[in-house]
Design a protein around this motif. Sequence first.
Motif, PDB file in Angstrom:
ATOM      1  N   VAL A 263       0.521  -1.240  -0.058  1.00 26.78           N
ATOM      2  CA  VAL A 263      -0.044   0.030  -0.051  1.00 26.78           C
ATOM      3  C   VAL A 263       0.710   1.092   0.201  1.00 26.78           C
ATOM      4  CG1 VAL A 263      -1.841   1.400   1.286  1.00 26.78           C
ATOM      5  CG2 VAL A 263      -1.800  -1.074   1.031  1.00 26.78           C
ATOM      6  N   ALA A 264       0.394   2.253  -0.746  1.00 28.54           N
ATOM      7  CA  ALA A 264       1.316   3.366  -1.146  1.00 28.54           C
ATOM      8  C   ALA A 264       0.065   4.292  -0.465  1.00 28.54           C
ATOM      9  CB  ALA A 264       1.708   3.869  -2.286  1.00 28.54           C
ATOM     10  N   VAL A 265       0.884   5.508   0.120  1.00 27.59           N
ATOM     11  CA  VAL A 265      -0.119   6.605   0.837  1.00 27.59           C
ATOM     12  C   VAL A 265       0.366   7.790   0.051  1.00 27.59           C
ATOM     13  CG1 VAL A 265      -0.708   7.922   2.799  1.00 27.59           C
ATOM     14  CG2 VAL A 265      -0.422   5.365   2.932  1.00 27.59           C
ATOM     15  N   VAL A 266      -0.514   8.697  -0.323  1.00 26.49           N
ATOM     16  CA  VAL A 266      -0.251   9.959  -1.070  1.00 26.49           C
ATOM     17  C   VAL A 266      -0.973  11.024  -0.313  1.00 26.49           C
ATOM     18  CG1 VAL A 266      -0.216  11.129  -2.918  1.00 26.49           C
ATOM     19  CG2 VAL A 266       0.301   8.784  -3.219  1.00 26.49           C
ATOM     20  N   VAL A 267      -0.492  11.956   0.281  1.00 28.78           N
ATOM     21  CA  VAL A 267      -0.740  13.103   0.786  1.00 28.78           C
ATOM     22  C   VAL A 267      -1.251  14.226  -0.110  1.00 28.78           C
ATOM     23  CG1 VAL A 267      -0.737  14.754   2.665  1.00 28.78           C
ATOM     24  CG2 VAL A 267       0.304  12.421   3.129  1.00 28.78           C
ATOM     25  N   ASP A 268      -2.336  14.709  -0.242  1.00 33.70           N
ATOM     26  CA  ASP A 268      -2.644  15.656  -1.316  1.00 33.70           C
ATOM     27  C   ASP A 268      -2.346  15.501  -2.547  1.00 33.70           C
ATOM     28  OD1 ASP A 268      -3.983  16.828   0.913  1.00 33.70           O
ATOM     29  OD2 ASP A 268      -2.491  18.498   1.050  1.00 33.70           O
ATOM     30  N   ALA A 269      -2.714  14.511  -3.311  1.00 35.32           N
ATOM     31  CA  ALA A 269      -2.478  14.372  -4.626  1.00 35.32           C
ATOM     32  C   ALA A 269      -3.187  15.102  -5.503  1.00 35.32           C
ATOM     33  CB  ALA A 269      -2.809  12.632  -4.984  1.00 35.32           C
ATOM     34  N   TYR A 270      -2.700  16.172  -5.619  1.00 36.18           N
ATOM     35  CA  TYR A 270      -3.291  17.304  -6.321  1.00 36.18           C
ATOM     36  C   TYR A 270      -2.211  17.643  -7.265  1.00 36.18           C
ATOM     37  CZ  TYR A 270      -6.260  17.640  -2.263  1.00 36.18           C
ATOM     38  OH  TYR A 270      -6.935  17.274  -1.232  1.00 36.18           O
ATOM     39  N   SER A 271      -2.539  18.557  -8.262  1.00 40.85           N
ATOM     40  CA  SER A 271      -1.487  19.082  -9.460  1.00 40.85           C
ATOM     41  C   SER A 271      -0.803  17.654  -9.881  1.00 40.85           C
ATOM     42  CB  SER A 271      -0.544  19.956  -8.677  1.00 40.85           C
ATOM     43  OG  SER A 271       0.441  20.640  -9.671  1.00 40.85           O
ATOM     44  N   THR A 272       0.492  17.749  -9.970  1.00 42.29           N
ATOM     45  CA  THR A 272       1.303  16.855 -10.575  1.00 42.29           C
ATOM     46  C   THR A 272       1.312  15.530  -9.630  1.00 42.29           C
ATOM     47  OG1 THR A 272       3.047  18.366 -11.204  1.00 42.29           O
ATOM     48  CG2 THR A 272       3.738  15.845 -11.111  1.00 42.29           C
ATOM     49  N   GLY A 273       0.618  15.671  -8.265  1.00 40.55           N
ATOM     50  CA  GLY A 273       0.636  14.544  -7.308  1.00 40.55           C
ATOM     51  C   GLY A 273      -0.287  13.633  -7.858  1.00 40.55           C
ATOM     52  N   ALA A 274      -0.950  14.278  -8.562  1.00 40.16           N
ATOM     53  CA  ALA A 274      -2.209  13.081  -9.293  1.00 40.16           C
ATOM     54  C   ALA A 274      -1.660  12.107 -10.185  1.00 40.16           C
ATOM     55  CB  ALA A 274      -3.084  14.152  -9.907  1.00 40.16           C
ATOM     56  N   ARG A 275      -0.497  12.408 -10.397  1.00 44.21           N
ATOM     57  CA  ARG A 275       0.086  11.322 -11.299  1.00 44.21           C
ATOM     58  C   ARG A 275       0.774  10.069 -10.602  1.00 44.21           C
ATOM     59  NH1 ARG A 275      -1.322   9.759 -14.892  1.00 44.21           N
ATOM     60  NH2 ARG A 275       0.647   9.418 -16.003  1.00 44.21           N
TER      61      ARG A 275
ATOM     62  N   PRO B 173       1.054   0.646   5.369  1.00 48.46           N
ATOM     63  CA  PRO B 173       1.683   1.200   4.237  1.00 48.46           C
ATOM     64  C   PRO B 173       2.945   1.011   4.363  1.00 48.46           C
ATOM     65  CG  PRO B 173       1.122   2.871   6.001  1.00 48.46           C
ATOM     66  CD  PRO B 173       0.533   1.590   6.592  1.00 48.46           C
ATOM     67  N   ALA B 174       3.593   1.093   3.013  1.00 52.34           N
ATOM     68  CA  ALA B 174       4.995   0.537   2.853  1.00 52.34           C
ATOM     69  C   ALA B 174       5.749   2.036   2.789  1.00 52.34           C
ATOM     70  CB  ALA B 174       5.091   0.098   1.359  1.00 52.34           C
ATOM     71  N   PHE B 175       4.913   3.011   2.309  1.00 56.76           N
ATOM     72  CA  PHE B 175       5.542   4.388   2.589  1.00 56.76           C
ATOM     73  C   PHE B 175       4.493   5.350   2.533  1.00 56.76           C
ATOM     74  CE2 PHE B 175       5.736   2.745  -1.876  1.00 56.76           C
ATOM     75  CZ  PHE B 175       5.007   3.713  -2.362  1.00 56.76           C
ATOM     76  N   VAL B 176       4.998   6.683   2.872  1.00 59.48           N
ATOM     77  CA  VAL B 176       4.050   7.888   2.736  1.00 59.48           C
ATOM     78  C   VAL B 176       4.830   8.899   1.784  1.00 59.48           C
ATOM     79  CG1 VAL B 176       3.032   9.856   3.828  1.00 59.48           C
ATOM     80  CG2 VAL B 176       2.934   7.618   5.006  1.00 59.48           C
ATOM     81  N   VAL B 177       4.253   9.528   0.893  1.00 63.47           N
ATOM     82  CA  VAL B 177       4.754  10.396  -0.062  1.00 63.47           C
ATOM     83  C   VAL B 177       3.837  11.826  -0.332  1.00 63.47           C
ATOM     84  CG1 VAL B 177       3.892   9.119  -2.365  1.00 63.47           C
ATOM     85  CG2 VAL B 177       5.892  10.710  -2.644  1.00 63.47           C
ATOM     86  N   VAL B 178       4.510  12.757  -0.269  1.00 58.50           N
ATOM     87  CA  VAL B 178       3.698  14.132  -0.412  1.00 58.50           C
ATOM     88  C   VAL B 178       3.338  14.210  -1.977  1.00 58.50           C
ATOM     89  CG1 VAL B 178       5.434  15.631  -0.773  1.00 58.50           C
ATOM     90  CG2 VAL B 178       3.388  16.397   0.348  1.00 58.50           C
ATOM     91  N   GLY B 179       2.126  14.572  -2.288  1.00 54.70           N
ATOM     92  CA  GLY B 179       1.711  14.746  -3.611  1.00 54.70           C
ATOM     93  C   GLY B 179       1.855  16.305  -4.073  1.00 54.70           C
ATOM     94  N   SER B 180       1.563  17.327  -3.010  1.00 53.45           N
ATOM     95  CA  SER B 180       1.585  18.727  -3.387  1.00 53.45           C
ATOM     96  C   SER B 180       1.869  19.478  -2.239  1.00 53.45           C
ATOM     97  CB  SER B 180       0.463  19.111  -3.964  1.00 53.45           C
ATOM     98  OG  SER B 180      -0.717  19.048  -3.295  1.00 53.45           O
ATOM     99  N   GLU B 181       2.377  20.749  -2.546  1.00 57.35           N
ATOM    100  CA  GLU B 181       2.849  21.650  -1.240  1.00 57.35           C
ATOM    101  C   GLU B 181       2.006  21.484  -0.025  1.00 57.35           C
ATOM    102  OE1 GLU B 181       5.753  24.128   0.328  1.00 57.35           O
ATOM    103  OE2 GLU B 181       5.720  23.047  -1.599  1.00 57.35           O
ATOM    104  N   PRO B 182       0.589  21.740  -0.234  1.00 59.28           N
ATOM    105  CA  PRO B 182      -0.026  21.754   1.182  1.00 59.28           C
ATOM    106  C   PRO B 182       0.117  20.473   2.039  1.00 59.28           C
ATOM    107  CG  PRO B 182      -1.401  22.552  -0.697  1.00 59.28           C
ATOM    108  CD  PRO B 182      -0.202  21.719  -1.201  1.00 59.28           C
ATOM    109  N   GLY B 183       0.362  19.479   1.581  1.00 58.49           N
ATOM    110  CA  GLY B 183       0.418  18.407   2.258  1.00 58.49           C
ATOM    111  C   GLY B 183       1.975  18.155   2.939  1.00 58.49           C
ATOM    112  N   VAL B 184       2.818  18.940   2.820  1.00 61.05           N
ATOM    113  CA  VAL B 184       4.222  18.639   3.111  1.00 61.05           C
ATOM    114  C   VAL B 184       4.263  18.562   4.833  1.00 61.05           C
ATOM    115  CG1 VAL B 184       6.499  19.781   3.657  1.00 61.05           C
ATOM    116  CG2 VAL B 184       5.456  19.851   1.264  1.00 61.05           C
ATOM    117  N   LEU B 185       3.735  19.221   5.704  1.00 54.68           N
ATOM    118  CA  LEU B 185       3.815  19.131   7.047  1.00 54.68           C
ATOM    119  C   LEU B 185       3.183  17.906   7.309  1.00 54.68           C
ATOM    120  CD1 LEU B 185       2.931  22.890   8.172  1.00 54.68           C
ATOM    121  CD2 LEU B 185       5.173  21.777   7.859  1.00 54.68           C
ATOM    122  N   LEU B 186       2.067  17.517   6.821  1.00 60.17           N
ATOM    123  CA  LEU B 186       1.308  16.372   7.390  1.00 60.17           C
ATOM    124  C   LEU B 186       2.106  15.128   6.898  1.00 60.17           C
ATOM    125  CD1 LEU B 186      -1.022  14.680   8.846  1.00 60.17           C
ATOM    126  CD2 LEU B 186      -2.453  15.184   6.692  1.00 60.17           C
TER     127      LEU B 186
END
Length: 425
Positions: free
Chosen positions: A6-18, A74-87
């Motif tokens: 399982v991958a976790v994406v925080v705020d998968a907006y903009s390029t993070g949607a890819r 989850p195997a990892f957490v990756v940020v998708g866009s700037e608003p999600g960096v802190l979380l």
Amino acid sequence: MGRRRVAVVVDAYSTGARLAPRFIAAGLDVVHVQSNPNETPFYLDKLRREDFVENIVHEGDLEATAEAVARHEPAFVVVGSEPGVLLADALSERLELPSNGTALSRARRDKHEMAEALRRAGLRAVEELKTGDVEEAVAWAERRGDWPVVVKPLDSAGTDGLHLCESPDAVRRAFAAVLGRPNALQGSNEQLLVQELLRGTQLFCDSISWDGVHHVSEVWRDTKTRIGDNLAYDFEELLDYHGEEQDQVVPYVKAVLDALGIKYGPAHTEVMLTDDGPVLIECGARLHGSIRDDVVDRCTPSHVTVTVEAYLDPSSVARRAGSDPEYRLANASRCVMLISHQEGRVISDAGMREVERLPSYAGSIAMAQPGDVITRTVDLFSCPGMIYLVDPDREVLRRDYERLRELERTVGLFEVEPLGKTVTA
């Protein structure tokens, strides 16, 4: 059969949607974490919900959100866009997954803290003042005596809220326009930065890091144009890994990543190459926003590609970083930000047919559509779209760029009608 990773994406907006489609193609399930329960429709309406087995909304309680995420193992957490960096920092640290940690999180979002972190590391940083007092800002600028100065938010994006100020009154106008108002990242602009104007050539590097090893996957030269008191994006050009400018900027960028505690994941770092050497403009601990990764992949593995590969195969980062050059170009590219000379509601993009016939035309992104309202461009957020040009010959790119700008000025790329009229089907 074993349980799917399982991958976790925080705020998968903009390029993070890819990211999610790539992880899914590799056989992973993907969980989405929404960092803001009151996210704007601009983001939520574009969220690809079908990519995720669950959308977890963070309500402000880290333990509750971490518990909800942990149920997926989850195997990892990756940020998708700037608003999600802190979380993303907090979740990955709390779940004991590869993480940049929280100790320097603020320095990865707040531009003032960012500059302070660089100074502590002995790196050149921009001269600046953080203040909510306009007269303090004016006094600082007058003491320096080097006009214009830059006024901008602490943690926004692009050129949102950025003003070039030639005089004390211009500083006052900038504060009146920006202070206390929401920015593009939903901050409140309670304080602003007043900075020296960095003069030189602007470049940015996209990178991926793993266990403190940094691979710079792309170097772009960024050209802006001045419109009144604002800076608007003109075009970005993908450069070879080595070159007179790149060889100064890449080592500096890697030192910046160290200073900001970026040990894992993607980063997008903007630098001004001045007569005294490179100086950081800002660094985002996330993907390069608003890109067509499929187009960049025609030139070199894109920021999305190297990021996904890093999380699937962490050894890929050291392997790429150990090469010299760290990347090679199959094609050159320009990403051209459209500069609108038109205002009104779009009823047709017929002018784009001529653009699409340019020899190097490779695609577009974030284009205005019929029904959208466009204005004259003054910054990134009034840009009505972006055009990618790709060709092995940079002279072809230059000619097609000049033709594109001519079309904008003379015939316009859109057919528009004055506001107040009703769009008919």
